[in-house]
Design a protein around this motif. Structure first.
Motif, PDB file in Angstrom:
ATOM      1  N   THR A   1       0.944  -1.148   0.011  1.00 25.92           N
ATOM      2  CA  THR A   1      -0.010   0.040   0.095  1.00 25.92           C
ATOM      3  C   THR A   1       0.824   1.226   0.043  1.00 25.92           C
ATOM      4  OG1 THR A   1      -1.717  -1.109   1.100  1.00 25.92           O
ATOM      5  CG2 THR A   1      -1.783   1.236   1.290  1.00 25.92           C
ATOM      6  N   TRP A   2       1.807   1.431   0.678  1.00 26.91           N
ATOM      7  CA  TRP A   2       2.821   2.416   0.949  1.00 26.91           C
ATOM      8  C   TRP A   2       3.510   2.684  -0.322  1.00 26.91           C
ATOM      9  CZ3 TRP A   2       4.719   1.423   6.626  1.00 26.91           C
ATOM     10  CH2 TRP A   2       3.506   1.734   7.396  1.00 26.91           C
ATOM     11  N   ALA A   3       3.747   1.763  -1.157  1.00 25.41           N
ATOM     12  CA  ALA A   3       4.594   1.816  -2.295  1.00 25.41           C
ATOM     13  C   ALA A   3       3.699   2.617  -3.308  1.00 25.41           C
ATOM     14  CB  ALA A   3       4.850   0.424  -3.014  1.00 25.41           C
ATOM     15  N   ASN A   4       2.191   2.344  -3.497  1.00 23.54           N
ATOM     16  CA  ASN A   4       1.349   3.117  -3.953  1.00 23.54           C
ATOM     17  C   ASN A   4       1.293   4.544  -3.834  1.00 23.54           C
ATOM     18  OD1 ASN A   4       0.421   1.062  -5.995  1.00 23.54           O
ATOM     19  ND2 ASN A   4      -1.018   0.290  -4.774  1.00 23.54           N
ATOM     20  N   ILE A   5       1.313   4.848  -2.347  1.00 20.50           N
ATOM     21  CA  ILE A   5       1.292   6.197  -1.752  1.00 20.50           C
ATOM     22  C   ILE A   5       2.544   6.880  -2.388  1.00 20.50           C
ATOM     23  CG2 ILE A   5       1.230   7.577   0.322  1.00 20.50           C
ATOM     24  CD1 ILE A   5      -0.649   5.292   1.525  1.00 20.50           C
ATOM     25  N   TYR A   6       3.696   6.306  -2.301  1.00 17.63           N
ATOM     26  CA  TYR A   6       4.940   6.773  -2.526  1.00 17.63           C
ATOM     27  C   TYR A   6       4.980   7.437  -3.966  1.00 17.63           C
ATOM     28  CZ  TYR A   6       9.961   7.575  -1.564  1.00 17.63           C
ATOM     29  OH  TYR A   6      11.157   8.134  -1.393  1.00 17.63           O
ATOM     30  N   LEU A   7       4.479   6.421  -4.832  1.00 17.29           N
ATOM     31  CA  LEU A   7       4.624   6.781  -6.603  1.00 17.29           C
ATOM     32  C   LEU A   7       3.390   7.613  -6.890  1.00 17.29           C
ATOM     33  CD1 LEU A   7       6.206   3.826  -8.052  1.00 17.29           C
ATOM     34  CD2 LEU A   7       7.238   5.915  -7.406  1.00 17.29           C
ATOM     35  N   ASP A   8       2.525   7.781  -5.906  1.00 20.36           N
ATOM     36  CA  ASP A   8       1.396   8.457  -6.378  1.00 20.36           C
ATOM     37  C   ASP A   8       1.733   9.919  -7.129  1.00 20.36           C
ATOM     38  OD1 ASP A   8      -1.786   9.098  -6.505  1.00 20.36           O
ATOM     39  OD2 ASP A   8      -1.348  10.516  -4.900  1.00 20.36           O
ATOM     40  N   SER A   9       2.577  10.587  -6.510  1.00 24.20           N
ATOM     41  CA  SER A   9       2.867  11.758  -6.990  1.00 24.20           C
ATOM     42  C   SER A   9       3.350  11.769  -8.395  1.00 24.20           C
ATOM     43  CB  SER A   9       3.899  12.576  -6.163  1.00 24.20           C
ATOM     44  OG  SER A   9       5.261  11.760  -6.158  1.00 24.20           O
TER      45      SER A   9
ATOM     46  N   LYS B   1       0.425  15.615 -19.139  1.00 19.02           N
ATOM     47  CA  LYS B   1      -0.357  15.310 -19.893  1.00 19.02           C
ATOM     48  C   LYS B   1      -0.594  14.099 -20.737  1.00 19.02           C
ATOM     49  CE  LYS B   1      -1.995  19.368 -18.584  1.00 19.02           C
ATOM     50  NZ  LYS B   1      -3.197  19.566 -17.626  1.00 19.02           N
ATOM     51  N   CYS B   2      -0.031  13.235 -20.203  1.00 16.34           N
ATOM     52  CA  CYS B   2       0.041  11.898 -20.961  1.00 16.34           C
ATOM     53  C   CYS B   2      -1.219  11.237 -21.068  1.00 16.34           C
ATOM     54  CB  CYS B   2       1.086  11.031 -20.465  1.00 16.34           C
ATOM     55  SG  CYS B   2       1.261   9.276 -21.188  1.00 16.34           S
ATOM     56  N   PRO B   3      -1.910  11.051 -22.049  1.00 19.14           N
ATOM     57  CA  PRO B   3      -3.269  10.508 -22.382  1.00 19.14           C
ATOM     58  C   PRO B   3      -3.546   8.812 -21.893  1.00 19.14           C
ATOM     59  CG  PRO B   3      -2.211  10.583 -24.546  1.00 19.14           C
ATOM     60  CD  PRO B   3      -1.254  11.149 -23.486  1.00 19.14           C
ATOM     61  N   ALA B   4      -2.189   8.008 -22.045  1.00 19.64           N
ATOM     62  CA  ALA B   4      -2.347   6.810 -22.075  1.00 19.64           C
ATOM     63  C   ALA B   4      -0.993   6.136 -21.227  1.00 19.64           C
ATOM     64  CB  ALA B   4      -1.938   6.096 -23.309  1.00 19.64           C
ATOM     65  N   TYR B   5      -1.572   5.862 -19.751  1.00 17.72           N
ATOM     66  CA  TYR B   5      -0.260   5.617 -19.040  1.00 17.72           C
ATOM     67  C   TYR B   5      -0.866   4.426 -18.026  1.00 17.72           C
ATOM     68  CZ  TYR B   5       2.113   6.392 -14.267  1.00 17.72           C
ATOM     69  OH  TYR B   5       3.020   6.340 -13.255  1.00 17.72           O
ATOM     70  N   VAL B   6      -0.097   3.566 -17.724  1.00 19.03           N
ATOM     71  CA  VAL B   6      -0.133   2.353 -17.056  1.00 19.03           C
ATOM     72  C   VAL B   6       0.908   2.048 -15.932  1.00 19.03           C
ATOM     73  CG1 VAL B   6      -0.883  -0.165 -16.758  1.00 19.03           C
ATOM     74  CG2 VAL B   6      -1.611   1.195 -18.873  1.00 19.03           C
ATOM     75  N   ARG B   7       0.509   2.083 -14.418  1.00 14.86           N
ATOM     76  CA  ARG B   7       1.693   1.611 -13.634  1.00 14.86           C
ATOM     77  C   ARG B   7       1.057   0.329 -12.920  1.00 14.86           C
ATOM     78  NH1 ARG B   7       2.827   2.530  -8.237  1.00 14.86           N
ATOM     79  NH2 ARG B   7       1.240   3.824  -8.026  1.00 14.86           N
TER      80      ARG B   7
END
Length: 356
Positions: free
Chosen positions: A208-216, A226-232
């Motif tokens: 969970t914290w990994a997701n929070i860390y990379l949320d920014s 403004k990337c229209p197509a992004y997947v993480r």
């Protein structure tokens, strides 16, 4: 910006702890430490509740072991009672961030997961000719505790909940030190080498914290680039586009953002190429029109299935466990065009008759 207080009473409520126990137990009922905890369930939960409310709770030592899945990974398993605490904490705190995450991040989120990430990847591969594939170098070992703590405290204003977060963070500091090679960032002095860092791979809180860390990073890619197509998915992320020059510029800007998180791209694995050549992502190679299991994933599956077959025949694995391992692999493989491959691999897993 809304902050959340009075969370700790929810975390330490007996009903929350009981539900956390059930979640932590799932799939592990045959393990000795789980059975021991369950044998005196109510006293154990009341003791845990008392320790949490009195702030006398201390996490136990991790059990560390290595696994090899394409690369060497250090897994750190917390004691079972600590995993109960992790589930209780996440059950209360996760919804705070879930509503803030972007749509296209898929790891460890309800209703998401690897297969939805693969579906989204293929959808974008059909629409765009190029992809920038990025991988964060030594991600879990490099996560900086001070930066993560500030991100968590941005919304959590309950001092008791923050105390528990600090306990869990401190318990994992240094666990992944053997896997970390020091990276230096602008403005660093020699003290930077001693910054507490690393989240144990295996903790629910770490996912969970990994997701929070990379949320920014997610917000930066969507709002600023403004990337229209992004997947993480965890530390692997894809940016799709029509212009290779634009993707090269985005790569430089993404690294500049990661500098602020004290993270680096794996430059060898962060590349731009046509989507028509196939995107190696989450164990598959995703083409605009079809999917294939990756060759190294096939070899890993073959070894694992044979190991489980041998364990079953030697009595180290039950028939139900063996059946579940087969079902899990088949369910994953079905998300690729793999009918013939599945038949070939499963025909190789021959169960020899037992002789009296």
């Amino acid at each position: 910006m809304k902050t959340y207080r009075h969370l700790y009473d929810q975390i330490t409520d007996f009903a929350t702890l009981l539900d956390a126990f059930r979640k932590a137990r799932r799939g592990k009922r045959d393990r000795a430490e789980v059975a021991e905890f369950e044998f005196n369930l109510e006293p154990n939960l009341f003791l845990l509740q008392e320790e949490l409310r009195n702030r006398t709770y201390r996490p136990g030592a991790y059990r560390n072991f290595y696994i090899m899945e394409r690369k060497l990974r250090l897994i750190s398993a917390a004691p079972f009672r600590d995993r109960v605490v992790h589930h209780a904490l996440c059950s209360v705190l996760d919804p705070i961030w879930e509503r803030r995450f972007i749509h296209d991040t898929y790891a460890c989120r309800p209703g998401k997961g690897t297969h939805r990430a693969l579906d989204r990847c293929q959808e974008f591969a059909r629409r765009y000719p190029y992809v920038l594939q990025c991988d964060v170098h030594q991600f879990f070992p490099a996560i900086d505790h001070a930066i993560l703590r500030a991100k968590l405290a941005r919304y959590v204003a309950d001092p008791d909940a923050l105390w528990l977060i600090d306990r869990i963070l401190a318990s994992g500091a240094g666990v992944l030190a053997p896997m970390y090679q020091m990276e230096w960032f602008p403005g660093d002095d020699l003290l930077a080498a001693d910054r507490p860092r690393g989240l144990p791979v295996g903790n629910l809180t770490s996912q969970t914290w990994a997701n929070i860390y990379l949320d920014s990073l997610d917000q930066f890619v969507k709002r600023e680039l403004k990337c229209p197509a992004y997947v993480r998915y965890c530390d692997d992320f894809l940016l799709f586009g029509d212009d290779k020059a634009q993707l090269h510029a985005w790569k430089t800007q993404a690294q500049a953002h990661l500098d602020g998180l004290r993270l680096c791209l794996n430059w060898r694995r962060s590349t731009i190429y046509p989507t028509s050549t196939g995107i190696p992502f989450l164990g598959l190679r995703v083409f605009p029109t079809h999917r294939r299991l990756r060759a190294d994933n096939i070899q890993l599956a073959r070894r694992r299935l044979r190991h489980h077959r041998d364990a079953f025949q030697a009595g180290r694995m039950s028939a139900e466990q063996f059946r579940q391992s087969l079902k899990a692999w088949i369910a994953h493989a079905r998300h690729a065009d793999s009918y013939r491959l599945r038949r070939a691999l499963l025909s190789d897993i021959v169960i020899r008759p037992m002789h009296s």
